[in-house]
Design a protein around this motif. Structure first.
Motif, PDB file in Angstrom:
ATOM      1  N   GLN A 115       2.364 -12.837  -0.430  1.00 23.13           N
ATOM      2  CA  GLN A 115       2.793 -14.222  -0.629  1.00 23.13           C
ATOM      3  C   GLN A 115       3.610 -14.726   0.563  1.00 23.13           C
ATOM      4  N   ALA A 116       4.492 -13.893   1.088  1.00 24.29           N
ATOM      5  CA  ALA A 116       5.284 -14.291   2.260  1.00 24.29           C
ATOM      6  C   ALA A 116       4.372 -14.584   3.445  1.00 24.29           C
ATOM      7  N   LEU A 117       3.347 -13.768   3.629  1.00 21.97           N
ATOM      8  CA  LEU A 117       2.416 -13.994   4.740  1.00 21.97           C
ATOM      9  C   LEU A 117       1.649 -15.298   4.553  1.00 21.97           C
ATOM     10  N   VAL A 118       1.209 -15.580   3.341  1.00 22.86           N
ATOM     11  CA  VAL A 118       0.507 -16.842   3.068  1.00 22.86           C
ATOM     12  C   VAL A 118       1.419 -18.020   3.374  1.00 22.86           C
ATOM     13  N   GLU A 119       2.647 -17.962   2.880  1.00 22.76           N
ATOM     14  CA  GLU A 119       3.581 -19.070   3.064  1.00 22.76           C
ATOM     15  C   GLU A 119       3.968 -19.273   4.525  1.00 22.76           C
ATOM     16  N   GLN A 120       3.897 -18.205   5.334  1.00 23.03           N
ATOM     17  CA  GLN A 120       4.229 -18.312   6.752  1.00 23.03           C
ATOM     18  C   GLN A 120       2.978 -18.415   7.630  1.00 23.03           C
ATOM     19  N   ASN A 121       1.819 -18.526   6.993  1.00 19.91           N
ATOM     20  CA  ASN A 121       0.549 -18.669   7.703  1.00 19.91           C
ATOM     21  C   ASN A 121       0.321 -17.531   8.714  1.00 19.91           C
ATOM     22  N   ILE A 122       0.591 -16.306   8.257  1.00 22.33           N
ATOM     23  CA  ILE A 122       0.403 -15.110   9.086  1.00 22.33           C
ATOM     24  C   ILE A 122      -0.719 -14.288   8.465  1.00 22.33           C
ATOM     25  N   LYS A 123      -1.672 -13.889   9.286  1.00 21.69           N
ATOM     26  CA  LYS A 123      -2.800 -13.088   8.801  1.00 21.69           C
ATOM     27  C   LYS A 123      -2.523 -11.598   8.987  1.00 21.69           C
ATOM     28  N   ALA A 124      -3.001 -10.825   8.045  1.00 21.89           N
ATOM     29  CA  ALA A 124      -2.926  -9.358   8.169  1.00 21.89           C
ATOM     30  C   ALA A 124      -3.809  -8.908   9.326  1.00 21.89           C
ATOM     31  N   SER A 125      -3.368  -7.867  10.025  1.00 17.98           N
ATOM     32  CA  SER A 125      -4.165  -7.340  11.135  1.00 17.98           C
ATOM     33  C   SER A 125      -4.724  -5.951  10.814  1.00 17.98           C
ATOM     34  N   GLY A 126      -4.686  -5.582   9.550  1.00 19.70           N
ATOM     35  CA  GLY A 126      -5.200  -4.282   9.130  1.00 19.70           C
ATOM     36  C   GLY A 126      -4.986  -4.097   7.643  1.00 19.70           C
ATOM     37  N   ALA A 127      -5.403  -2.946   7.145  1.00 21.15           N
ATOM     38  CA  ALA A 127      -5.278  -2.621   5.721  1.00 21.15           C
ATOM     39  C   ALA A 127      -3.807  -2.438   5.335  1.00 21.15           C
ATOM     40  N   TRP A 128      -3.466  -2.866   4.123  1.00 21.70           N
ATOM     41  CA  TRP A 128      -2.104  -2.658   3.639  1.00 21.70           C
ATOM     42  C   TRP A 128      -1.868  -1.163   3.463  1.00 21.70           C
ATOM     43  N   LEU A 129      -0.603  -0.780   3.524  1.00 22.43           N
ATOM     44  CA  LEU A 129      -0.274   0.641   3.474  1.00 22.43           C
ATOM     45  C   LEU A 129       1.094   0.867   2.862  1.00 22.43           C
ATOM     46  N   THR A 130       1.335   2.118   2.519  1.00 22.12           N
ATOM     47  CA  THR A 130       2.669   2.535   2.104  1.00 22.12           C
ATOM     48  C   THR A 130       3.181   3.543   3.116  1.00 22.12           C
ATOM     49  N   HIS A 131       4.443   3.385   3.498  1.00 25.27           N
ATOM     50  CA  HIS A 131       5.120   4.273   4.447  1.00 25.27           C
ATOM     51  C   HIS A 131       6.194   5.009   3.656  1.00 25.27           C
ATOM     52  N   HIS A 132       5.994   6.297   3.446  1.00 30.09           N
ATOM     53  CA  HIS A 132       6.885   7.109   2.615  1.00 30.09           C
ATOM     54  C   HIS A 132       7.878   7.881   3.485  1.00 30.09           C
ATOM     55  N   PHE A 133       9.122   7.932   3.016  1.00 26.36           N
ATOM     56  CA  PHE A 133      10.187   8.593   3.764  1.00 26.36           C
ATOM     57  C   PHE A 133      10.435  10.025   3.325  1.00 26.36           C
ATOM     58  N   LYS A 134       9.879  10.405   2.181  1.00 24.32           N
ATOM     59  CA  LYS A 134      10.049  11.774   1.682  1.00 24.32           C
ATOM     60  C   LYS A 134       8.918  12.067   0.710  1.00 24.32           C
ATOM     61  N   VAL A 135       8.697  13.345   0.456  1.00 22.19           N
ATOM     62  CA  VAL A 135       7.727  13.734  -0.555  1.00 22.19           C
ATOM     63  C   VAL A 135       8.292  13.289  -1.902  1.00 22.19           C
ATOM     64  N   PRO A 136       7.511  12.573  -2.692  1.00 21.42           N
ATOM     65  CA  PRO A 136       8.029  12.091  -3.982  1.00 21.42           C
ATOM     66  C   PRO A 136       8.426  13.232  -4.902  1.00 21.42           C
ATOM     67  N   ASP A 137       9.496  13.001  -5.630  1.00 22.06           N
ATOM     68  CA  ASP A 137       9.900  13.915  -6.693  1.00 22.06           C
ATOM     69  C   ASP A 137      10.127  13.040  -7.916  1.00 22.06           C
ATOM     70  N   THR A 138      11.358  12.867  -8.340  1.00 23.14           N
ATOM     71  CA  THR A 138      11.614  11.956  -9.458  1.00 23.14           C
ATOM     72  C   THR A 138      11.633  10.504  -8.990  1.00 23.14           C
ATOM     73  N   THR A 139      11.699  10.316  -7.665  1.00 22.58           N
ATOM     74  CA  THR A 139      11.668   8.960  -7.110  1.00 22.58           C
ATOM     75  C   THR A 139      10.700   8.883  -5.936  1.00 22.58           C
ATOM     76  N   PHE A 140      10.238   7.679  -5.683  1.00 20.09           N
ATOM     77  CA  PHE A 140       9.486   7.356  -4.474  1.00 20.09           C
ATOM     78  C   PHE A 140      10.412   6.539  -3.596  1.00 20.09           C
ATOM     79  N   ASP A 141      10.547   6.896  -2.330  1.00 18.12           N
ATOM     80  CA  ASP A 141      11.321   6.151  -1.331  1.00 18.12           C
ATOM     81  C   ASP A 141      10.318   5.744  -0.265  1.00 18.12           C
ATOM     82  N   PHE A 142       9.944   4.447  -0.266  1.00 15.51           N
ATOM     83  CA  PHE A 142       8.843   4.024   0.581  1.00 15.51           C
ATOM     84  C   PHE A 142       8.915   2.533   0.891  1.00 15.51           C
ATOM     85  N   GLU A 143       8.043   2.114   1.805  1.00 13.99           N
ATOM     86  CA  GLU A 143       7.876   0.704   2.135  1.00 13.99           C
ATOM     87  C   GLU A 143       6.438   0.301   1.837  1.00 13.99           C
ATOM     88  N   VAL A 144       6.279  -0.868   1.255  1.00 16.98           N
ATOM     89  CA  VAL A 144       4.965  -1.488   1.132  1.00 16.98           C
ATOM     90  C   VAL A 144       4.821  -2.349   2.382  1.00 16.98           C
TER      91      VAL A 144
END
Length: 154
Positions: free
Chosen positions: A40-69
């Motif tokens: 939604q932020a990209l649509v509102e700012q008229n910015i196009k994606a330049s590749g597939a969406w991804l998740t960037h994980h900071f650690k192997v998940p256990d009881t929590t996931f620590d990541f970026e969309v």
């Protein structure tokens, strides 16, 4: 289950992102909502994606996931709500592609990590999943493709 892994040098990439730390059992709810917010932020700012969406994980998940969309972009996104500009660093990575339903991803990762250890490679600690073909592209999970990548120590 996974394609033959390869070693690749990748350049730095700009992304629009949201950082999340969530209970493991709630990952799909938060990941979907985060992706919707970044899109939604990209649509509102008229910015196009330049590749597939991804998740960037900071650690192997256990009881929590620590990541970026993340969504790759060519220009920086202006901060909007939780969405901010970011960058995935240039790195030497190990990379493979898992094909199939997301429920099989953990087994794909086990196979990939086994290969990395067998090659005596050292991971930096973080890793990414890029969703190159998914439910938005095909209703058939057999068509889904997820790129798995791990930055390596050089």
């Amino acid at each position: 289950m996974i394609d033959a892994p390869e070693l690749v040098d990748v350049p730095a990439r700009k992304v629009a992102k949201i950082h999340l730390t969530v209970p493991s059992k709630e990952i799909m709810t938060h990941m979907g909502a985060g992706l919707k917010e970044v899109r939604q932020a990209l649509v509102e700012q008229n910015i196009k994606a330049s590749g597939a969406w991804l998740t960037h994980h900071f650690k192997v998940p256990d009881t929590t996931f620590d990541f970026e969309v993340c969504i790759p972009v060519e220009t920086d996104v202006d901060p909007q709500g939780r969405v901010v500009a970011g960058e995935l660093r240039a790195a030497r990575i190990a990379r493979t592609v898992y094909t199939g339903n997301y429920s099989g991803l953990p087994n794909g990762w086990v196979e990939f990590m086994t290969w990395i250890r067998a090659q005596e490679l050292q991971m930096v600690g973080d890793f990414c999943e890029a969703y190159t073909v998914g439910p938005d592209d095909s209703v058939n999970p057999a068509d889904w493709r997820t790129e798995l990548s791990c930055p390596l120590q050089v």
